[in-house]
Design a protein around this motif. Structure first.
Motif, short mmCIF file in Angstrom:
data_model
loop_
_atom_site.label_atom_id
_atom_site.label_comp_id
_atom_site.label_asym_id
_atom_site.label_seq_id
_atom_site.Cartn_x
_atom_site.Cartn_y
_atom_site.Cartn_z
N CYS A 233 -21.47 -77.89 -14.77
CA CYS A 233 -20.91 -76.85 -15.63
C CYS A 233 -21.15 -75.49 -14.97
O CYS A 233 -22.27 -75.20 -14.51
CB CYS A 233 -21.59 -76.92 -16.99
N ASN B 193 -20.11 -83.04 -16.40
CA ASN B 193 -20.53 -81.70 -15.94
C ASN B 193 -22.03 -81.50 -16.10
O ASN B 193 -22.52 -80.38 -16.06
CB ASN B 193 -19.73 -80.60 -16.65
N PHE C 155 -10.88 -72.78 -19.81
CA PHE C 155 -12.06 -73.20 -19.04
C PHE C 155 -12.62 -71.97 -18.32
O PHE C 155 -11.87 -71.10 -17.87
CB PHE C 155 -11.66 -74.23 -17.98
N CYS C 156 -13.94 -71.92 -18.16
CA CYS C 156 -14.58 -70.81 -17.46
C CYS C 156 -14.16 -70.81 -15.99
O CYS C 156 -13.72 -71.84 -15.46
CB CYS C 156 -16.10 -70.96 -17.48
N ALA D 74 -22.24 -79.29 -22.61
CA ALA D 74 -21.88 -77.89 -22.33
C ALA D 74 -21.35 -77.16 -23.55
O ALA D 74 -21.70 -76.01 -23.80
CB ALA D 74 -20.84 -77.85 -21.22
N CYS E 143 -15.80 -79.70 -23.98
CA CYS E 143 -15.06 -78.59 -23.34
C CYS E 143 -13.71 -79.06 -22.82
O CYS E 143 -12.72 -78.34 -22.87
CB CYS E 143 -15.86 -78.05 -22.16
N GLN F 146 -25.35 -76.20 -23.28
CA GLN F 146 -26.13 -76.76 -22.17
C GLN F 146 -27.38 -77.55 -22.59
O GLN F 146 -28.41 -77.49 -21.95
CB GLN F 146 -26.56 -75.65 -21.18
N LEU G 274 -21.52 -72.57 -16.15
CA LEU G 274 -22.57 -71.75 -16.78
C LEU G 274 -23.95 -72.23 -16.38
O LEU G 274 -24.87 -71.44 -16.14
CB LEU G 274 -22.41 -71.77 -18.31
N CYS H 84 -15.13 -73.84 -13.59
CA CYS H 84 -15.38 -75.04 -14.40
C CYS H 84 -14.93 -76.29 -13.64
O CYS H 84 -13.81 -76.33 -13.13
CB CYS H 84 -14.61 -74.93 -15.71
N PRO H 85 -15.76 -77.30 -13.56
CA PRO H 85 -15.37 -78.53 -12.85
C PRO H 85 -14.17 -79.23 -13.48
O PRO H 85 -13.42 -79.91 -12.79
CB PRO H 85 -16.62 -79.41 -12.93
N HIS H 86 -14.01 -79.07 -14.81
CA HIS H 86 -12.91 -79.78 -15.48
C HIS H 86 -11.54 -79.33 -14.98
O HIS H 86 -10.62 -80.12 -14.88
CB HIS H 86 -13.00 -79.58 -17.00
S1 SF4 Z 1 -18.80 -74.14 -20.43
FE1 SF4 Z 1 -18.95 -75.22 -18.50
S2 SF4 Z 1 -17.75 -77.02 -18.78
FE2 SF4 Z 1 -17.23 -75.67 -20.45
S3 SF4 Z 1 -15.42 -74.62 -19.82
FE3 SF4 Z 1 -17.15 -73.39 -19.18
S4 SF4 Z 1 -17.69 -74.08 -17.15
FE4 SF4 Z 1 -16.34 -75.56 -18.03
#
Ligand code: SF4
Ligand code: SF4
Length: 624
Positions: A551, A477, A375-376, A481, A407, A485, A553, A379-381
């Motif tokens: 998300c 998110n 995850f970035c 994503a 994601c 997006q 990003l 990232c909310p996840h």
């Molecule tokens: S693209 Fe957005 S939702 Fe997907 S891992 Fe990255 S931050 Fe999380």
């Protein structure tokens, strides 16, 4: 933003295969473009959406591939030209309407661009779309470079109208995502007015009408066989040699590179097909007659090979034929496969020792640390999964986690390990509901926001209908994503511009426990998920927790657009004990260890604030 696909005719531009398909649609006078994002197809519709207003066409993302295709049918039955886009697994979603549309036939040209993903770089399987052509009696055309991507769309529209059938334009990753020079033609506007002429005897597929339509479908298909001979899109490279290669699409580029590498231009003849289903029988049988031995080079399944064999049987042509005995039936094709096959057939030695490279690769792999996709930062996840993990641990429930496509599929990686089953869009809830219906373990079913609208709502209804006890976690998110997006029916909720709220849909189904949490508020998240687990266990009914957080990003994009600075967090070295909770149990890529203290990379941090909440020593804080 400059749109090269709107440049004037005769100009030569450098386009992605998918952009060239979009330009081809404009040169064919497309009226409507619809689709659902899915790698490697996404950029076709994205490009058309970007220019739709300028050129006066309708283009937009649909809630799923089935609806996108049905929009295409509507345009076609109104006499307009429609382009529908999706990836290979998307055609499974659209298949019911797709197959039926061949029975009614079309009026305005209907072209469905389906991008296959050999090697499954971003897919759950690598099915070969050409089978759908066979299944539905629908022609399949395959471009092999960006120029053909553009040109073949126009041919596909023309054929579609001439024969009154939809046409599949099949690409694979390498064609969709390679750039090449493209000579532009003229963008045209057909100026057709939508006119739906009622004809229930044709368009209403009751069994009595379908029976009649099946005969008509076969008649159209026979007409198609003749048309495909006439378009003459094949490329034939003659050397007068006894070995003939029959190929198409991305595989053609591999053939060219292999023949070049082995310097075999005088030793092989090549027939590159455009239509791979049905194949032009006369062209192929003429080619077979001109050689003694045939090698069919195609990616994935032996569709061309079987068609060629069938022609040979029909016409009593006895020649040696190779295909999947020498060319793999799985994964993306590479020049190496073709080089080895040609070397076997011609006796020309391969100067490169591939086993040498394989050995180096194997040796290096032993030393390289595994780098699973993550995850970035921000990232909310990650924050949602941390809350879920804590809540499940506190409640001491053993569980099965039914995962979904998006994601959040990455939740299976450490430190979370969430993901016992993963099938297809919406199956997180469908399989989860089935598991909860059948056995006693606690079930967590995950689904994303775009996927929720796409395919999870019927499964949710099934959970209510069957009073199935499971926790459904909607990981919202705010965008589609994974594919870049794109918007979906809920988009705008987080941006304050409307949309269809997921919670309204869930509540309207009669689910009593529906809570929305802020993904980045870990404490609230743990409490609410704990309550939801308790509710499911005590009431034996489904509960839905919607975890909402934009998300990362998209968040960064919005900050850029608004000219705002992102928040930033840092570590107080005096308070940090080096306990590694943030690096080992939360794993935000912005946090690493510097010596025995945590360190936040200011270039990666998006200021989500979650790490400050999970640090047991309150060592992480916002930079003021
Ligand atoms: S693209 Fe957005 S939702 Fe997907 S891992 Fe990255 S931050 Fe999380
Ligand atoms: S605030 Fe913490 S968790 Fe959020 S992005 Fe920055 S370092 Fe990562």
């Amino acid at each position: 933003m400059r749109h090269e696909i709107l440049d004037s005719s005769e100009k030569i531009v450098y386009l992605l295969g998918n952009e060239a398909i979009a330009r081809g649609a404009l040169e064919a006078g497309v009226d409507l473009a619809s689709g659902y994002p899915g790698t490697p197809s996404t950029e076709v519709l994205e490009t058309l959406i970007n220019v739709a207003d300028k050129v006066g066409i309708k283009a937009g993302w649909a809630v799923n591939e089935k609806v996108a295709y049905e929009n295409g049918i509507a345009a076609s039955l109104s006499g307009l030209r429609a382009l529908v886009t999706m990836k290979h697994v998307g055609l499974n979603v659209a298949a019911d309407s797709f197959v039926s549309s061949a029975y009614t036939g079309v009026i305005g040209g209907l072209v469905v661009v389906v991008a296959d993903d050999p090697s499954m770089y971003s897919s759950q399987n690598e099915q070969d779309t050409r089978f759908y052509g066979q299944l539905a009696h629908v022609p399949v055309i395959e471009p092999s470079n960006a120029q053909e991507c553009k040109d073949f769309v126009k041919v596909a529209f023309d054929i579609s109208e001439k024969v009154e059938l939809p046409v599949i334009l099949r690409t694979t990753t390498r064609v969709s995502h390679s750039r090449g020079v493209v000579k532009l033609g003229k963008v045209i506007k057909m100026d057709r007015k939508p006119l739906f002429s009622k004809n229930p005897g044709r368009f209403q597929l009751l069994p009595s009408i379908a029976k009649k339509n099946k005969i008509l479908l076969l008649e159209r298909f026979n007409k198609l066989n003749n048309l495909i001979e006439e378009v003459k899109l094949e490329k034939r490279i003659e050397s007068g040699s006894r070995l003939g290669i029959i190929t198409a699409g991305a595989a053609y580029s591999n053939v060219v590179e292999a023949v070049d590498t082995l310097d075999l231009w005088d030793a092989v003849s090549i027939l590159k097909l455009a239509f791979t289903y049905p194949i032009p029988k006369k062209v192929v049988s003429d080619f077979i007659r001109s050689v003694n031995e045939i090698l069919v080079v195609e990616e994935l399944d032996p569709i061309i090979e079987n068609s060629v064999k069938s022609i040979m049987v029909d016409e009593n042509l006895v020649k040696r034929i190779h295909g999947k005995d020498l060319i793999p039936e799985f994964y993306e094709l590479s020049p190496r496969h073709v080089i080895i096959a040609l070397s076997k057939l011609t006796g020309v030695k391969v100067s490169r020792d591939y086993s040498f490279y394989d050995n180096i690769n194997n040796e290096l792999t032993k030393f390289l640390p595994p780098r699973p996709p993550a995850f970035c930062a921000g990232c909310p996840h990650r924050s949602t999964l941390y809350s879920l993990q804590r809540a499940l641990a506190i409640m001491r429930v053993s569980y099965i986690y039914s995962n979904d496509i998006g994601c959040y599929s990455l939740s299976v990686n450490p430190p979370f390990g969430f993901g016992d089953v993963l099938y297809s869009m919406g199956a997180g809830v469908g399989v989860g509901q089935g598991l909860a219906f059948l056995q006693d373990q606690f079930i967590v079913a995950a689904v994303g926001d775009s996927t929720f609208y796409h395919a999870a709502i019927p499964a949710l209804i099934n959970a209510v209908h069957n009073r199935t006890p499971l926790l459904i976690l909607v990981m919202d998110n705010g965008v589609t994503a994974m594919t870049g997006q794109q918007s979906h029916p809920g988009t705008g909720v987080l941006l304050g511009t409307g949309g269809i709220p997921i919670e309204n849909i869930v509540q309207s189904l009669g689910i009593e426990y529906v809570k929305v949490i802020n993904s980045f508020n870990i404490k609230d998240g743990i409490d609410i998920i704990k309550n939801a687990i308790k509710y499911v266990l005590e009431n034996k009914r489904p509960a839905v927790v919607i975890s909402r957080g934009l998300c990362a990003l998209e968040e960064i994009n919005l900050h850029r657009v608004r000219g705002e600075k992102m928040k930033l967090y840092t570590v107080d070295n005096l308070k940090c004990t080096g306990c590694k909770v943030c690096t080992d149990y939360f794993t935000c890529p912005a946090i690493s260890l510097s010596g025995n203290k945590a360190f936040i990379d200011p270039l990666l941090c998006t200021g989500c604030g979650s790490c400050a909440q999970i640090c047991p020593y309150r060592a992480i804080m916002e930079v003021k």
